[in-house]
Design a protein around this motif. Structure first.
Motif, PDB file in Angstrom:
ATOM      1  N   LEU A  83       0.828  -1.207   0.000  1.00 50.00           N
ATOM      2  CA  LEU A  83       0.000   0.000   0.000  1.00 50.00           C
ATOM      3  C   LEU A  83       0.864   1.260   0.000  1.00 50.00           C
ATOM      4  O   LEU A  83       0.613   2.211   0.734  1.00 50.00           O
ATOM      5  CB  LEU A  83      -0.955   0.013   1.197  1.00 50.00           C
ATOM      6  CG  LEU A  83      -1.942  -1.150   1.288  1.00 50.00           C
ATOM      7  CD1 LEU A  83      -2.777  -1.039   2.555  1.00 50.00           C
ATOM      8  CD2 LEU A  83      -2.839  -1.214   0.062  1.00 50.00           C
ATOM      9  N   HIS A  84       1.911   1.250  -0.816  1.00 49.75           N
ATOM     10  CA  HIS A  84       2.821   2.401  -0.935  1.00 49.75           C
ATOM     11  C   HIS A  84       3.459   2.767   0.405  1.00 49.75           C
ATOM     12  O   HIS A  84       3.755   3.933   0.657  1.00 49.75           O
ATOM     13  CB  HIS A  84       2.087   3.619  -1.500  1.00 49.75           C
ATOM     14  CG  HIS A  84       1.429   3.364  -2.821  1.00 49.75           C
ATOM     15  ND1 HIS A  84       2.114   3.353  -4.003  1.00 49.75           N
ATOM     16  CD2 HIS A  84       0.137   3.095  -3.135  1.00 49.75           C
ATOM     17  CE1 HIS A  84       1.280   3.089  -5.004  1.00 49.75           C
ATOM     18  NE2 HIS A  84       0.078   2.924  -4.490  1.00 49.75           N
ATOM     19  N   GLY A  85       3.663   1.784   1.268  1.00 53.01           N
ATOM     20  CA  GLY A  85       4.334   2.045   2.534  1.00 53.01           C
ATOM     21  C   GLY A  85       3.434   2.044   3.742  1.00 53.01           C
ATOM     22  O   GLY A  85       3.925   2.086   4.876  1.00 53.01           O
ATOM     23  N   LEU A  86       2.112   1.987   3.554  1.00 53.02           N
ATOM     24  CA  LEU A  86       1.204   1.937   4.699  1.00 53.02           C
ATOM     25  C   LEU A  86       1.371   0.645   5.493  1.00 53.02           C
ATOM     26  O   LEU A  86       1.254   0.638   6.719  1.00 53.02           O
ATOM     27  CB  LEU A  86      -0.245   2.053   4.229  1.00 53.02           C
ATOM     28  CG  LEU A  86      -0.784   3.451   3.980  1.00 53.02           C
ATOM     29  CD1 LEU A  86      -2.204   3.377   3.462  1.00 53.02           C
ATOM     30  CD2 LEU A  86      -0.741   4.273   5.254  1.00 53.02           C
ATOM     31  N   GLU A  87       1.588  -0.448   4.788  1.00 49.68           N
ATOM     32  CA  GLU A  87       1.894  -1.722   5.441  1.00 49.68           C
ATOM     33  C   GLU A  87       3.388  -1.974   5.286  1.00 49.68           C
ATOM     34  O   GLU A  87       3.937  -1.786   4.197  1.00 49.68           O
ATOM     35  CB  GLU A  87       1.133  -2.872   4.777  1.00 49.68           C
ATOM     36  CG  GLU A  87      -0.357  -2.861   4.965  1.00 49.68           C
ATOM     37  CD  GLU A  87      -0.992  -4.063   4.278  1.00 49.68           C
ATOM     38  OE1 GLU A  87      -1.956  -4.598   4.847  1.00 49.68           O
ATOM     39  OE2 GLU A  87      -0.538  -4.463   3.207  1.00 49.68           O
ATOM     40  N   ARG A  88       4.025  -2.419   6.339  1.00 46.36           N
ATOM     41  CA  ARG A  88       5.451  -2.754   6.249  1.00 46.36           C
ATOM     42  C   ARG A  88       5.724  -4.052   6.979  1.00 46.36           C
ATOM     43  O   ARG A  88       5.304  -4.236   8.114  1.00 46.36           O
ATOM     44  CB  ARG A  88       6.314  -1.638   6.859  1.00 46.36           C
ATOM     45  CG  ARG A  88       6.238  -0.330   6.097  1.00 46.36           C
ATOM     46  CD  ARG A  88       7.034   0.762   6.760  1.00 46.36           C
ATOM     47  NE  ARG A  88       6.711   2.064   6.205  1.00 46.36           N
ATOM     48  CZ  ARG A  88       7.091   3.220   6.741  1.00 46.36           C
ATOM     49  NH1 ARG A  88       7.808   3.226   7.854  1.00 46.36           N
ATOM     50  NH2 ARG A  88       6.753   4.364   6.174  1.00 46.36           N
ATOM     51  N   ARG A  89       6.434  -4.956   6.301  1.00 41.69           N
ATOM     52  CA  ARG A  89       6.909  -6.180   6.946  1.00 41.69           C
ATOM     53  C   ARG A  89       8.420  -6.089   7.028  1.00 41.69           C
ATOM     54  O   ARG A  89       9.112  -5.973   6.029  1.00 41.69           O
ATOM     55  CB  ARG A  89       6.510  -7.435   6.170  1.00 41.69           C
ATOM     56  CG  ARG A  89       7.058  -8.704   6.848  1.00 41.69           C
ATOM     57  CD  ARG A  89       6.423  -9.967   6.341  1.00 41.69           C
ATOM     58  NE  ARG A  89       6.619 -10.146   4.928  1.00 41.69           N
ATOM     59  CZ  ARG A  89       5.639 -10.470   4.078  1.00 41.69           C
ATOM     60  NH1 ARG A  89       4.401 -10.598   4.516  1.00 41.69           N
ATOM     61  NH2 ARG A  89       5.901 -10.625   2.805  1.00 41.69           N
ATOM     62  N   HIS A  90       8.914  -6.139   8.237  1.00 42.03           N
ATOM     63  CA  HIS A  90      10.341  -6.014   8.475  1.00 42.03           C
ATOM     64  C   HIS A  90      11.023  -7.363   8.278  1.00 42.03           C
ATOM     65  O   HIS A  90      10.372  -8.402   8.123  1.00 42.03           O
ATOM     66  CB  HIS A  90      10.577  -5.482   9.892  1.00 42.03           C
ATOM     67  CG  HIS A  90       9.879  -4.185  10.151  1.00 42.03           C
ATOM     68  ND1 HIS A  90      10.480  -2.966   9.960  1.00 42.03           N
ATOM     69  CD2 HIS A  90       8.611  -3.912  10.566  1.00 42.03           C
ATOM     70  CE1 HIS A  90       9.628  -1.993  10.255  1.00 42.03           C
ATOM     71  NE2 HIS A  90       8.487  -2.549  10.624  1.00 42.03           N
ATOM     72  N   ALA A  91      12.334  -7.355   8.292  1.00 42.00           N
ATOM     73  CA  ALA A  91      13.096  -8.589   8.077  1.00 42.00           C
ATOM     74  C   ALA A  91      12.809  -9.628   9.151  1.00 42.00           C
ATOM     75  O   ALA A  91      12.948 -10.833   8.904  1.00 42.00           O
ATOM     76  CB  ALA A  91      14.583  -8.273   8.011  1.00 42.00           C
ATOM     77  N   ASP A  92      12.412  -9.192  10.346  1.00 37.67           N
ATOM     78  CA  ASP A  92      12.078 -10.146  11.415  1.00 37.67           C
ATOM     79  C   ASP A  92      10.646 -10.660  11.314  1.00 37.67           C
ATOM     80  O   ASP A  92      10.143 -11.311  12.211  1.00 37.67           O
ATOM     81  CB  ASP A  92      12.324  -9.512  12.790  1.00 37.67           C
ATOM     82  CG  ASP A  92      11.419  -8.316  13.062  1.00 37.67           C
ATOM     83  OD1 ASP A  92      10.558  -7.983  12.208  1.00 37.67           O
ATOM     84  OD2 ASP A  92      11.583  -7.691  14.130  1.00 37.67           O
ATOM     85  N   ASN A  93       9.960 -10.313  10.214  1.00 41.04           N
ATOM     86  CA  ASN A  93       8.600 -10.757   9.905  1.00 41.04           C
ATOM     87  C   ASN A  93       7.523  -9.981  10.658  1.00 41.04           C
ATOM     88  O   ASN A  93       6.335 -10.287  10.523  1.00 41.04           O
ATOM     89  CB  ASN A  93       8.418 -12.257  10.148  1.00 41.04           C
ATOM     90  CG  ASN A  93       7.516 -12.901   9.111  1.00 41.04           C
ATOM     91  OD1 ASN A  93       7.522 -12.517   7.948  1.00 41.04           O
ATOM     92  ND2 ASN A  93       6.734 -13.886   9.531  1.00 41.04           N
ATOM     93  N   HIS A  94       7.914  -8.972  11.440  1.00 46.41           N
ATOM     94  CA  HIS A  94       6.913  -8.140  12.110  1.00 46.41           C
ATOM     95  C   HIS A  94       6.233  -7.240  11.092  1.00 46.41           C
ATOM     96  O   HIS A  94       6.888  -6.661  10.227  1.00 46.41           O
ATOM     97  CB  HIS A  94       7.565  -7.285  13.196  1.00 46.41           C
ATOM     98  CG  HIS A  94       6.629  -6.291  13.809  1.00 46.41           C
ATOM     99  ND1 HIS A  94       5.630  -6.645  14.677  1.00 46.41           N
ATOM    100  CD2 HIS A  94       6.544  -4.931  13.652  1.00 46.41           C
ATOM    101  CE1 HIS A  94       4.971  -5.554  15.054  1.00 46.41           C
ATOM    102  NE2 HIS A  94       5.498  -4.509  14.447  1.00 46.41           N
ATOM    103  N   VAL A  95       4.906  -7.088  11.194  1.00 44.15           N
ATOM    104  CA  VAL A  95       4.130  -6.273  10.258  1.00 44.15           C
ATOM    105  C   VAL A  95       3.524  -5.090  10.990  1.00 44.15           C
ATOM    106  O   VAL A  95       2.934  -5.229  12.068  1.00 44.15           O
ATOM    107  CB  VAL A  95       3.009  -7.110   9.607  1.00 44.15           C
ATOM    108  CG1 VAL A  95       2.116  -6.227   8.734  1.00 44.15           C
ATOM    109  CG2 VAL A  95       3.610  -8.234   8.768  1.00 44.15           C
ATOM    110  N   ASP A  96       3.682  -3.891  10.382  1.00 45.36           N
ATOM    111  CA  ASP A  96       3.024  -2.690  10.882  1.00 45.36           C
ATOM    112  C   ASP A  96       1.702  -2.535  10.134  1.00 45.36           C
ATOM    113  O   ASP A  96       1.691  -2.165   8.957  1.00 45.36           O
ATOM    114  CB  ASP A  96       3.886  -1.449  10.628  1.00 45.36           C
ATOM    115  CG  ASP A  96       5.229  -1.524  11.330  1.00 45.36           C
ATOM    116  OD1 ASP A  96       5.290  -2.177  12.384  1.00 45.36           O
ATOM    117  OD2 ASP A  96       6.195  -0.934  10.829  1.00 45.36           O
ATOM    118  N   PRO A  97       0.543  -2.825  10.772  1.00 43.72           N
ATOM    119  CA  PRO A  97      -0.739  -2.781  10.054  1.00 43.72           C
ATOM    120  C   PRO A  97      -1.337  -1.373  10.046  1.00 43.72           C
ATOM    121  O   PRO A  97      -1.181  -0.604  10.996  1.00 43.72           O
ATOM    122  CB  PRO A  97      -1.620  -3.728  10.876  1.00 43.72           C
ATOM    123  CG  PRO A  97      -1.096  -3.585  12.273  1.00 43.72           C
ATOM    124  CD  PRO A  97       0.395  -3.331  12.143  1.00 43.72           C
TER     125      PRO A  97
END
Length: 255
Positions: A83-97
């Protein structure tokens, strides 16, 4: 500014890169609908090999949702910005919803009424954003643009993001450049030379970030104007460029 067709091809992928790839129009050819795209045979294996080659520093940066990216490239789950940066999954698999406002649902319903009058036009619900597509029917462009313009004052902290045959309403202060900058501040991307490959107007934010950090911006196609420093002609050329590294790892550094 150098015309896009005069830009050089990017060099071979080096071991010290942090490589970010757009998806639609870059890795995948466009289709009539977002669901209609085809993943070329062997692409998932190529990306998995490239991720290992770069020590994990490979990420997807897309307007699609993370769930869509995971479905397209299963079983691979790369660090990614959706979503153009609204959702982010980091290398540790954590997701910012993200959290969508209720008024976005109202816009979606109104947009559905508009596209009913223009077969081939499409409303894409991305939870926290709404994308209005007219690539399948250009007569829908002005009605959809008018609807988006009328909705914007009611969607506080949202803005319009134009693309190729689409306009998207999404929160201000989040774009592909923001997403790349955030990933570059954490392992395994930190300390590497950033490179971003993309085709659309929305990718220019990412180009700006990687260039400011001494990296390379690679345009796919011949869109103009652009900040890009290098160019590949089409998704098939991107795949050939990736293959060159997958087939013959260079073990080089650009330091």
């Amino acid at each position: 500014m150098v015309p896009p067709t005069h830009l050089p091809a990017p060099p071979a992928i080096a071991d010290d890169w942090a490589l970010f790839l757009d998806v639609d129009g870059t890795l995948l050819e466009f289709a009539a609908t977002p669901e209609g795209v085809q993943v070329p045979p062997g692409l998932v294996a190529r990306l998995a090999g490239l991720q290992r080659h770069l020590g994990g520093a490979l990420g997807l940066v897309s307007g699609r949702r993370l769930a869509q990216l995971d479905e397209l490239f299963a079983p691979l789950r790369l660090p990614a910005a959706g979503l153009h940066g609204l959702e982010r999954r980091h290398a540790d698999n954590h997701v910012d919803p993200p959290t969508p406002p209720s008024l976005l649902r109202v816009l979606h319903r109104k947009a559905e009424l508009v596209v009913e009058r223009f077969p081939g036009a499409l409303v894409e619900d991305k939870d926290s954003t709404v994308a209005l597509h007219w690539r399948g029917n250009h007569e829908a462009e002005q009605p959809l643009r008018d609807l988006a313009d009328a909705a914007l004052p009611w969607l506080h902290d949202y803005r319009l993001q134009a693309g190729d045959g689409v306009v998207e309403l999404r929160p201000a202060g989040t774009d592909k450049g923001d997403a790349i900058a955030a990933l570059l501040d954490e392992p395994p991307f930190a300390g590497r030379r950033p490179v971003f490959v993309g085709d659309d107007l929305t990718d220019e934010h990412g180009f700006e970030v990687v260039i400011a950090r001494g990296g390379l911006a690679v345009l796919v196609g011949d869109r103009t104007p652009t900040l890009a420093s290098h160019r590949l002609g089409a998704p098939r050329d991107v795949l050939a460029w990736l293959d060159a590294t997958a087939d013959a790892p260079s073990h080089r550094s650009t330091a």
